[in-house]
Design a protein around this motif. Structure first.
Motif, PDB file in Angstrom:
ATOM      1  N   MET C  27       0.829  -1.202   0.000  1.00 43.28           N
ATOM      2  CA  MET C  27       0.000   0.000   0.000  1.00 43.28           C
ATOM      3  C   MET C  27       0.871   1.263   0.000  1.00 43.28           C
ATOM      4  N   LEU C  30       2.223   1.676  -3.350  1.00 45.43           N
ATOM      5  CA  LEU C  30       1.171   2.140  -4.264  1.00 45.43           C
ATOM      6  C   LEU C  30       1.017   3.657  -4.152  1.00 45.43           C
ATOM      7  N   ILE C  53      -5.301   3.267  -8.870  1.00 44.25           N
ATOM      8  CA  ILE C  53      -6.159   2.558  -7.921  1.00 44.25           C
ATOM      9  C   ILE C  53      -7.327   1.913  -8.651  1.00 44.25           C
ATOM     10  N   SER C  57      -8.117  -2.161  -8.880  1.00 48.00           N
ATOM     11  CA  SER C  57      -9.361  -2.539  -8.188  1.00 48.00           C
ATOM     12  C   SER C  57     -10.247  -3.376  -9.102  1.00 48.00           C
ATOM     13  N   VAL C  93     -15.490  -9.329  -0.734  1.00 46.56           N
ATOM     14  CA  VAL C  93     -14.346  -8.540  -1.180  1.00 46.56           C
ATOM     15  C   VAL C  93     -14.530  -8.131  -2.645  1.00 46.56           C
ATOM     16  N   LEU C  96     -16.852  -5.273  -2.760  1.00 49.41           N
ATOM     17  CA  LEU C  96     -16.166  -4.072  -2.261  1.00 49.41           C
ATOM     18  C   LEU C  96     -15.304  -3.453  -3.360  1.00 49.41           C
ATOM     19  N   PHE C  97     -14.521  -4.294  -4.057  1.00 50.66           N
ATOM     20  CA  PHE C  97     -13.613  -3.746  -5.073  1.00 50.66           C
ATOM     21  C   PHE C  97     -14.362  -3.334  -6.336  1.00 50.66           C
ATOM     22  N   VAL C 207      -2.664  -4.048  -4.593  1.00 57.05           N
ATOM     23  CA  VAL C 207      -4.101  -4.236  -4.382  1.00 57.05           C
ATOM     24  C   VAL C 207      -4.446  -5.721  -4.351  1.00 57.05           C
ATOM     25  N   LEU C 210      -3.631  -6.907  -0.954  1.00 59.57           N
ATOM     26  CA  LEU C 210      -4.643  -6.381  -0.034  1.00 59.57           C
ATOM     27  C   LEU C 210      -5.902  -7.243  -0.086  1.00 59.57           C
ATOM     28  N   TRP C 213      -5.408 -10.635   1.536  1.00 56.85           N
ATOM     29  CA  TRP C 213      -5.459 -10.507   2.999  1.00 56.85           C
ATOM     30  C   TRP C 213      -6.899 -10.360   3.471  1.00 56.85           C
ATOM     31  N   LEU C 214      -7.668  -9.512   2.776  1.00 62.26           N
ATOM     32  CA  LEU C 214      -9.064  -9.294   3.169  1.00 62.26           C
ATOM     33  C   LEU C 214      -9.875 -10.583   3.053  1.00 62.26           C
ATOM     34  N   LEU C 217      -8.936 -12.868   5.912  1.00 61.08           N
ATOM     35  CA  LEU C 217      -9.505 -12.342   7.158  1.00 61.08           C
ATOM     36  C   LEU C 217     -11.002 -12.603   7.227  1.00 61.08           C
ATOM     37  N   ARG C 218     -11.664 -12.336   6.107  1.00 56.10           N
ATOM     38  CA  ARG C 218     -13.111 -12.489   6.071  1.00 56.10           C
ATOM     39  C   ARG C 218     -13.500 -13.965   6.156  1.00 56.10           C
TER      40      ARG C 218
END
Lengths: 217, 71, 241
Positions: C27, C30, C53, C57, C93, C96-97, C207, C210, C213-214, C217-218
């Protein structure tokens, strides 16, 4: 094979017994067309550019209402569990219901087309338009019947169209354009009827193949 | 051309703010779930003696629950 | 195959040690690359930096939706409910993206095209993507996470939705480009300078990390939710309900 025929027969008989539901869906379709004619003031202007959209939105809404309870009655009464135990292919359960929905929805659509011909003074019962309607409805019913197996979750009645309609965007675009072509007689520049046929074929086949996985206990 | 920096800022802000909100939400959910798992496990541990006593007298269904203990 | 699984699980065991710092570095790289290193675009000016970005995305959203597709197939194949947790996580996710793509795109579009939104083919199909997977998430969240039938329904829907993406893109492109309309998003235009490509690559890696990771985690959060349900059910049974 006899089991498959028995299921088809059962679904057609159920279609007849549940005719009040289909009549309500037909009334809803009629009301939608009439509401559109108020909203767009269709009687005055040249209606042809708007008609394909009016027709298909009506078909989709009527269809999603009519087919949403395809399996719910049988599921509530336990017939469905018994059918899953029967020595018939699971796809036959799907095919029977899809066929019944197809017959019911085509009846509603024929009614809407007759009503539209009268109200908008445009001959809608032309062979090409009927072909587009049948081909599009096959794909539509194919997907809607599969998606109507959604169990008893909260706000099911709203959730079903939310799930069904985005999947049907290609079908809606292709059907509206092909209907426009059929009404105006001028080619639209893209093979819409072909796209519609391919989409319908694959939705029906895919739904029949995946249906056994959804209903498995 | 001057106003362009504002749009650049807004574009980046949408991404970072959205990410922050998502992470905070996820963290809150994770915390709540962890707390609930801990609470449920404590309660299960408390209930064990009672359950064992009833399991002895009751049908096999209660006994079948017991081996799951470590999960 | 089992060697591969063993290696994968060994790598996965280090997820909390490796992923957060990697995402942090990504990040930071970026931001630095897109705001400082990348050259100023001569036509669009500074606002073009949103691209670094926006584009990652979009690609990451497609990647996440591919994960939904694969784990849905795996769920139907193996009947292991952990795949459902991964599918739900990746769908969240992905949505979201997709929303990031649409949001940054609208903000970028305002100064360059003069409008936030236009019914261009690519914009329209991205919006439909958002609706498609938003509906999926809604359906999965309204059902019990331990309900296997609901999970299979979701998986079948996700398979249909993923297969539908190219058809949607094609039909929307035919639908739009046949209208006489100024092309706002042309083909990618003249080849980008090398520095821009490099910054774009940094964006893609950052990204992508990221999103990985999300999703991890989710997924773990979703699995914890499933476990809570199971514990609750056991407690209910113990209480003799």
């Amino acid at each position: 094979m006899t089991a498959t025929w028995a299921i088809l027969e059962k679904d057609l008989r159920l279609l007849w017994r549940q005719r009040t539901g289909w009549v309500s869906a037909g009334a809803f379709a009629a009301m939608t067309v009439i509401t559109f004619s108020f909203a767009f003031d269709l009687a005055t202007a040249d209606v042809r550019p708007l008609l394909p959209g009016v027709l298909w939105v009506t078909f989709l809404f009527a269809g999603v209402i009519a087919s949403s309870h395809s399996f719910s009655e049988e599921q509530e009464q336990g017939t469905f569990d018994a059918l899953l135990l029967a020595p018939a292919p699971r796809s036959a359960l799907y095919a029977g219901k899809a066929l019944a929905n197809l017959v019911g929805l085509l009846a509603i659509e024929a009614f809407v087309l007759v009503l539209g011909s009268v109200l908008f003074n445009v001959p809608l019962l032309v062979p090409r338009l009927l072909l587009v309607t049948v081909v599009g409805t096959v794909g539509y019913v194919g997907l809607a019947t599969l998606l109507s197996t959604l169990g008893a979750v909260r706000s099911r009645a709203v959730l079903l169209p939310v799930l069904t309609l985005p999947l049907l965007v290609p079908l809606l675009i292709a059907a509206v354009r092909a209907t426009g072509e059929a009404l105006s007689g001028a080619p639209d520049g893209a093979p819409w009827l072909l796209l519609l046929a391919v989409f319908s074929f694959w939705s029906a086949v895919g739904a029949a193949l995946l249906f056994p996985l959804v209903v498995e206990q | 051309m001057e106003g362009q920096l504002e749009y650049l800022f807004a574009g980046f802000a949408v991404f970072w703010a959205g990410l922050l909100v998502y992470l905070v939400w996820l963290q809150a959910r994770l915390r709540a779930l962890q707390a609930e798992v801990r609470r449920l496990e404590e309660r299960l541990a408390e209930e064990v003696p009672v359950a064992e006593a009833t399991a002895a007298t009751r049908s096999a269904s209660a006994a079948r629950v017991a081996p799951e203990g470590g999960a | 195959m089992s060697w591969l699984v063993g290696q994968a699980s060994r790598i996965y065991a280090f997820r909390w040690v490796t992923l957060p710092p990697l995402v942090g570095v990504g990040m930071f790289a970026l931001i630095a690359a897109s705001l400082v290193v990348a050259p100023r675009e001569s036509v669009e000016g500074e606002v073009q930096r949103v691209f670094y970005i926006h584009f990652p995305s979009a690609l990451t959203a497609y990647g996440a939706l591919f994960v939904v597709f694969v784990s849905s197939i795996a769920l139907l194949w193996t009947k292991d409910m952990r795949w459902d947790a991964i599918a739900r996580a990746a769908a969240g996710v992905g949505v979201l993206f997709t929303a990031f793509t649409l949001g940054t795109g609208a903000i970028w579009g305002r100064p360059t095209w003069g409008v936030y939104w236009t019914w261009d083919a690519r914009l329209t199909s991205t919006l439909i993507l958002l609706l498609l997977y938003g509906g999926y998430l809604l359906a999965r969240n309204l059902a019990d996470p331990t309900d296997e039938q609901a999970a299979r329904y979701g998986a079948v829907f996700a398979i249909f939705a993923f297969a539908d993406i190219p058809v949607i893109n094609m039909s929307v492109r035919w639908w739009r480009t046949l209208h006489p309309q100024p092309m706002v998003v042309g083909s990618d235009g003249p080849a980008m300078p090398l520095e821009m490509v490099a910054v774009m690559m940094i964006g893609l890696v950052g990204v992508g990390l990221l999103a990985t990771w999300l999703i991890v985690l989710r997924s773990e959060t979703e699995l914890l939710g499933v476990r809570t349900q199971a514990l609750r059910a056991r407690l209910d049974r113990r209480m003799g309900v």
